[in-house]
Scaffold this active site. Structure first.
Site, PDB file in Angstrom:
ATOM      1  N   LYS A  26     -22.070   4.213  10.733  1.00  0.00           N
ATOM      2  CA  LYS A  26     -23.404   3.725  11.123  1.00  0.00           C
ATOM      3  C   LYS A  26     -23.373   2.266  11.565  1.00  0.00           C
ATOM      4  O   LYS A  26     -24.415   1.715  11.940  1.00  0.00           O
ATOM      5  CB  LYS A  26     -24.379   3.900   9.957  1.00  0.00           C
ATOM      6  N   SER A  71      -5.190  16.738 -10.247  1.00  0.00           N
ATOM      7  CA  SER A  71      -3.997  16.291  -9.547  1.00  0.00           C
ATOM      8  C   SER A  71      -4.064  16.833  -8.129  1.00  0.00           C
ATOM      9  O   SER A  71      -4.280  18.036  -7.928  1.00  0.00           O
ATOM     10  CB  SER A  71      -2.728  16.793 -10.244  1.00  0.00           C
ATOM     11  N   GLY A  88      -3.164  -5.514   1.100  1.00  0.00           N
ATOM     12  CA  GLY A  88      -3.896  -6.489   0.296  1.00  0.00           C
ATOM     13  C   GLY A  88      -5.000  -7.095   1.146  1.00  0.00           C
ATOM     14  O   GLY A  88      -4.787  -7.420   2.322  1.00  0.00           O
ATOM     15  N   ASP A 148       0.833  -1.208   0.000  1.00  0.00           N
ATOM     16  CA  ASP A 148       0.000   0.000   0.000  1.00  0.00           C
ATOM     17  C   ASP A 148       0.866   1.256   0.000  1.00  0.00           C
ATOM     18  O   ASP A 148       1.786   1.383   0.815  1.00  0.00           O
ATOM     19  CB  ASP A 148      -0.897   0.027   1.237  1.00  0.00           C
ATOM     20  N   GLN A 191     -13.886  -4.569  -4.067  1.00  0.00           N
ATOM     21  CA  GLN A 191     -13.441  -3.670  -5.143  1.00  0.00           C
ATOM     22  C   GLN A 191     -13.597  -4.262  -6.538  1.00  0.00           C
ATOM     23  O   GLN A 191     -13.697  -3.521  -7.514  1.00  0.00           O
ATOM     24  CB  GLN A 191     -11.967  -3.272  -4.933  1.00  0.00           C
ATOM     25  N   GLN A 192     -13.631  -5.562  -6.644  1.00  0.00           N
ATOM     26  CA  GLN A 192     -13.702  -6.169  -7.973  1.00  0.00           C
ATOM     27  C   GLN A 192     -15.108  -6.139  -8.567  1.00  0.00           C
ATOM     28  O   GLN A 192     -15.282  -6.484  -9.743  1.00  0.00           O
ATOM     29  CB  GLN A 192     -13.202  -7.618  -7.923  1.00  0.00           C
ATOM     30  N   ASN A 218     -19.816  -3.479   1.530  1.00  0.00           N
ATOM     31  CA  ASN A 218     -20.111  -2.240   2.231  1.00  0.00           C
ATOM     32  C   ASN A 218     -21.407  -1.660   1.662  1.00  0.00           C
ATOM     33  O   ASN A 218     -22.033  -2.259   0.780  1.00  0.00           O
ATOM     34  CB  ASN A 218     -18.940  -1.252   2.176  1.00  0.00           C
ATOM     35  N   GLY A 229     -12.395  -2.135   6.755  1.00  0.00           N
ATOM     36  CA  GLY A 229     -13.289  -3.228   6.378  1.00  0.00           C
ATOM     37  C   GLY A 229     -12.630  -4.587   6.503  1.00  0.00           C
ATOM     38  O   GLY A 229     -13.273  -5.571   6.900  1.00  0.00           O
ATOM     39  N   ASP A 230     -11.347  -4.660   6.172  1.00  0.00           N
ATOM     40  CA  ASP A 230     -10.618  -5.931   6.313  1.00  0.00           C
ATOM     41  C   ASP A 230     -10.527  -6.329   7.784  1.00  0.00           C
ATOM     42  O   ASP A 230     -10.657  -7.513   8.124  1.00  0.00           O
ATOM     43  CB  ASP A 230      -9.211  -5.800   5.730  1.00  0.00           C
TER      44      ASP A 230
END
Length: 327
Positions: free
Chosen positions: A227, A36, A48, A12, A172-173, A195, A256-257
């Site tokens: 929430k 930008s 990851g 990351d 994300q996918q 989410n 979230g992970d």
């Protein structure tokens, strides 16, 4: 309970933009965006989704099985995960490609703009989940997280063929998946994680209503940021779990992970879904207060104090019975 976590392994690159993204967008020019953002801070951290979830579970001595593809630069990262209690024997290490990169900029409102470079993740489809199942003596649950789409589909099909329950977590996918692919990932899953935004996107991708999705999965867990979390099942059954409030917000990346790591830990401990979600929310707050998805420090006393403050003494007692002295 033996849990395999499939998905991305990445590095990351986390940047902070001191302004607000929304102030830079011109509504009549959204089809021709050229922006930008000058970031004033950069952190490079290991991440990851699969690695983050596995790392969190490893902190609870669960020895999760990490299933993903990493690059020629993985040696030090892999050793760090192994030391954290993660089984890395099923990680495929590419001979030519580098580990995936996640480049993310966060603004003053905690909004994020990110780009993901797949790198070695493109080889994840070459991993045979059936071999992982044999090597480990049998899996009890497979979380199918964001990964190379073909790998996600292959792992899902293999788990179903083996009779191993699936936790679908496309995250994300979803933006890359078509209707047929999304339906194949979701249909028959024991658990579905999204989410709030992804839940709407998943309905759009599948063409299914909320009730139609719930008719095809066991339980749908929707994270809703500040929430909290909703746990939904067919027939309109819904349990809402509030977030664990904190004034110390540093970076939302990996929150979230961390929730998933805590929730799956609760399942492995045979806690009810509500208690598992409470553990997940408490762990998520720990990550929210640090830069980097695996940099948080955690002691059982601190975790239980958060749980007790948010959910009461009974929740802290029941979860505390499963915690050791150090995490």
């Amino acid at each position: 309970m033996r849990i395999a976590v499939t998905g991305s392994i990445a590095t990351d690159h986390l940047m902070v933009y001191p302004g607000r993204f929304a102030e830079q967008f011109i509504s009549e020019m959204v089809e021709h965006v050229s922006l930008s953002f000058l970031a004033d801070h950069l952190e490079v951290r290991e991440g990851g989704v699969a690695a983050n979830i596995s790392f969190g579970m490893g902190r609870f001595d669960l020895r999760p099985v990490l299933v993903g593809a990493a690059g020629v630069d993985f040696a030090a990262y892999g050793e760090r995960l192994r030391e954290a209690g993660v089984d890395i024997a099923s990680v495929r290490v590419s001979e030519t490609l580098h580990t995936a990169r996640f480049v993310c900029t966060t603004d003053a409102d905690q909004n994020q703009i990110a780009t993901f470079y797949a790198g070695a993740m493109a080889e994840a489809g070459r991993i045979d989940l059936a071999e992982v199942h044999r090597r480990t003596g049998g899996l009890d649950l497979v979380l199918v997280g964001a990964d190379d789409p073909e790998a996600m589909l292959r792992h899902t099909a293999t788990a179903h063929a083996l009779g191993v329950p699936v936790a679908a977590d496309p995250s994300q996918q979803l933006a890359r998946l078509d209707t047929d692919q999304t339906r194949r990932l979701v249909n028959g899953a024991r658990l579905l994680f999204t989410n709030e935004y992804e839940s709407a996107l998943l309905r759009e991708r599948t063409g299914w209503s909320e009730q139609e999705v719930l008719g095809r999965v066991g339980t749908w867990i929707v994270t809703r940021g500040a929430k909290g979390v909703s746990i939904m099942a067919a027939g309109g059954r819904r349990t809402d779990v509030p977030a664990v409030v904190t004034e110390h917000v540093v970076d939302p990346t990996g929150v979230g992970d961390a929730f998933r790591a805590g929730f799956l830990t609760g399942l492995a401990w045979e806690l009810p879904y509500e208690r598992a979600a409470q553990l997940g929310c408490a762990l998520a707050t720990s990550v929210l207060g640090s830069v980097g998805t695996q940099e948080y420090k955690l002691l059982p006393s601190e975790l239980l104090a958060r749980i007790g403050g948010a959910f009461g003494a009974e929740a802290a007692r029941e979860i505390g019975e499963r915690l050791g002295n150090d995490t």
